[in-house]
Write an enzyme that holds these catalytic residues in place. Structure first.
Site, PDB file in Angstrom:
ATOM      1  N   ALA A  76       0.820  -1.215   0.000  1.00 47.06           N
ATOM      2  CA  ALA A  76       0.000   0.000   0.000  1.00 47.06           C
ATOM      3  C   ALA A  76       0.857   1.270   0.000  1.00 47.06           C
ATOM      4  O   ALA A  76       0.409   2.324  -0.471  1.00 47.06           O
ATOM      5  CB  ALA A  76      -0.928   0.000   1.201  1.00 47.06           C
ATOM      6  N   HIS A  99       4.917  -6.148  -7.884  1.00 47.70           N
ATOM      7  CA  HIS A  99       3.571  -6.301  -7.328  1.00 47.70           C
ATOM      8  C   HIS A  99       3.035  -7.656  -7.746  1.00 47.70           C
ATOM      9  O   HIS A  99       3.156  -8.028  -8.929  1.00 47.70           O
ATOM     10  CB  HIS A  99       2.631  -5.203  -7.839  1.00 47.70           C
TER      11      HIS A  99
HETATM   12  C1  DQA Z   1       0.419  -5.048  -4.020  1.00 48.75           C
HETATM   13  C2  DQA Z   1      -0.598  -4.118  -4.695  1.00 48.75           C
HETATM   14  C3  DQA Z   1      -0.921  -2.943  -3.796  1.00 48.75           C
HETATM   15  O1  DQA Z   1      -1.843  -2.076  -4.443  1.00 48.75           O
HETATM   16  C4  DQA Z   1      -1.526  -3.402  -2.499  1.00 48.75           C
HETATM   17  O2  DQA Z   1      -1.750  -2.312  -1.633  1.00 48.75           O
HETATM   18  C5  DQA Z   1      -0.730  -4.477  -1.833  1.00 48.75           C
HETATM   19  C6  DQA Z   1      -0.060  -5.485  -2.656  1.00 48.75           C
HETATM   20  C7  DQA Z   1       0.690  -6.297  -4.856  1.00 48.75           C
HETATM   21  O3  DQA Z   1       1.662  -6.999  -4.562  1.00 48.75           O
HETATM   22  O4  DQA Z   1      -0.063  -6.605  -5.787  1.00 48.75           O
HETATM   23  O5  DQA Z   1      -0.720  -4.573  -0.614  1.00 48.75           O
HETATM   24  O6  DQA Z   1       1.642  -4.344  -3.902  1.00 48.75           O
END
Ligand code: DQA
Length: 151
Positions: A76, A99
């Site tokens: 996040a 991500h």
């Molecule tokens: C994340 C994507 C972010 O938007 C989210 O807040 C996460 C995980 C991912 O690994 O896809 O906590 O970084």
């Protein structure tokens, strides 16, 4: 070569949190996969996770004297604070952003990434395997840089 893999808030909840986005494998399984991959590639790796922004900043600063490159899933904290971007710029180590989910195909606010400016690559939507891709990117970059300096 030593790499630091940093994970931001709620990634310790992998396996429990929103499996439709992050799958059913756990954080411990992610760590084992990364460790196995790095062992096979002869890369020393340290994996760190925190739910606290300041701790993540401290760990990035720690990397300045203790690691050659960084792979970061700021979770996040990708989309809000500037402190992680400033920390990455401060240490100026080659870094890749990762991500698990495809952040560009989710809510609009997830398209914003502050850390991206300080990263040589972003891997998004490739699941846990995206970490391995990001590790290989930073490792290849470092090898290439060493070759160029030795020319
Ligand atoms: C994340 C994507 C972010 O938007 C989210 O807040 C996460 C995980 C991912 O690994 O896809 O906590 O970084």
């Amino acid at each position: 070569m030593k790499l630091l893999v940093i994970n931001g808030p709620n990634l310790n909840m992998l396996g429990i949190r929103e499996p439709q986005h992050y799958g059913s494998r756990t954080y411990a399984q992610l760590c084992s996969m990364i460790e196995k991959h790095c062992e096979e590639k002869g890369i020393e790796v340290e994996i760190y996770q925190s739910n606290h922004e300041g701790d993540l900043v401290d760990k990035i600063q720690w990397a300045y004297e203790n690691a050659d490159g960084i792979v970061i899933n700021p979770a996040a904290y990708t989309h809000t604070p500037v402190a992680l971007l400033d920390a990455l710029k401060a240490v100026s180590l080659p870094a890749a952003e990762v991500h698990i989910s495809d952040v560009d195909s989710r809510e609009d606010f997830r398209r914003i990434s502050y850390v991206r400016q300080a990263c040589i690559k972003t891997v998004s939507g490739h699941g846990f395997e995206g970490y391995l891709e990001a590790i290989d990117t930073v490792s290849d970059y470092l090898k290439q840089r060493t070759e160029n300096t030795n020319k």
